[in-house]
Enzyme design. Structure first.
Site, PDB file in Angstrom:
ATOM      1  N   HIS A  73       0.841  -1.194   0.000  1.00 23.65           N
ATOM      2  CA  HIS A  73       0.000   0.000   0.000  1.00 23.65           C
ATOM      3  C   HIS A  73       0.879   1.248   0.000  1.00 23.65           C
ATOM      4  O   HIS A  73       2.105   1.152   0.151  1.00 23.65           O
ATOM      5  CB  HIS A  73      -0.941   0.017   1.217  1.00 23.65           C
ATOM      6  N   LYS A  85       0.115   4.766   4.953  1.00 23.91           N
ATOM      7  CA  LYS A  85      -1.009   3.950   5.433  1.00 23.91           C
ATOM      8  C   LYS A  85      -0.629   3.395   6.801  1.00 23.91           C
ATOM      9  O   LYS A  85       0.399   2.731   6.952  1.00 23.91           O
ATOM     10  CB  LYS A  85      -1.321   2.816   4.458  1.00 23.91           C
TER      11      LYS A  85
END
Length: 240
Positions: A139, A143
């Site tokens: 990701h 995050k």
């Protein structure tokens, strides 16, 4: 032509909420009846005249869930909860709501991810326990949660294939945070003579908005109860 589904959208100014609003406005099957965010409280939506079919779709912060549950209860309308990080009290509130209206808890509304989550266990069971499962998820930088909610859901499905409550958690999970990656999940099964990999890549956050609208259209036709995205897609959950 069927009547448009009226959506009360909570978290309307967020990343997913803005895309749901934009797509709904371009789709005759939906109508945004009200937007709720920091500047537009739940109370404003509560005062609206009710038009059926109607559904509350919440992609806000988990802290707003209980107020959304109250609003859905007051209007006796279905609720789709697309947020994560619920605490026990919030889960109990959602369970209580499901006794009177349809409720869908969907931390991931990507239809591809849902298929990956549900099929991972079936694949593992078919391969046999001489295969070792592992998960890698990528990701964007920044995050916070690691592993991702999707990776956690995959691991739960895989670990259910191991018998006995005392079995150790067998599935390894690796989290990578790099660049502006929207999301990628790979499940790998390593056996003594071969390896199988299944991969899902998200190219845009729009896939979550598309999935949410598909789920909302489905949910307004259901009876009271608790549902998942697997129910929306008609997937029978994997069993060991």
């Amino acid at each position: 032509m069927s009547q448009a589904t009226n959506i009360i959208l909570v978290g309307a100014s967020g990343r997913i909420g803005t895309r749901i609003a934009a797509m709904a406005r371009d789709d005759a099957r939906f109508r945004i009846a009200a937007c709720v965010d920091l500047d537009r409280p739940h109370a404003a939506a509560a005062a609206l005249e009710q038009k059926k079919p109607e559904i509350l779709v919440d992609f806000s912060n988990f802290a707003a869930i209980e107020r959304s549950v109250e609003l859905a209860q007051e209007r006796r309308i279905p609720m789709l909860a697309g947020t994560t990080g619920f605490q026990e009290a919030q889960r109990r509130a959602l369970d209580g709501l499901a006794s009177s209206v349809p409720v869908l808890v969907a931390p991931n509304t990507s239809v591809g991810c849902v298929v990956l989550i549900e099929m991972a266990q079936k694949i593992f069971c078919a391969l046999g326990k001489n295969f070792s499962p592992s998960i890698v998820e990528w990701h964007r930088e920044g995050k916070v949660d690691a592993p991702s909610g999707t990776a956690h859901a995959i691991r739960i499905q895989l670990d259910r294939a191991f018998e006995g409550p005392s079995e150790p958690t067998p599935t390894q999970v690796v989290s990578v945070r790099s660049g502006a990656i929207t999301g990628e999940h790979m499940v790998r099964f390593d056996g003594p003579e071969e390896t199988l990999e299944i991969v899902h890549r998200a190219h845009s956050r729009d896939l979550f908005a598309h999935g949410a609208l598909r789920a909302a259209e489905w949910l307004v036709r259901q009876q009271p109860g608790m549902y998942t995205m697997a129910d929306v897609l008609g997937i029978t959950p994997g069993t060991p």
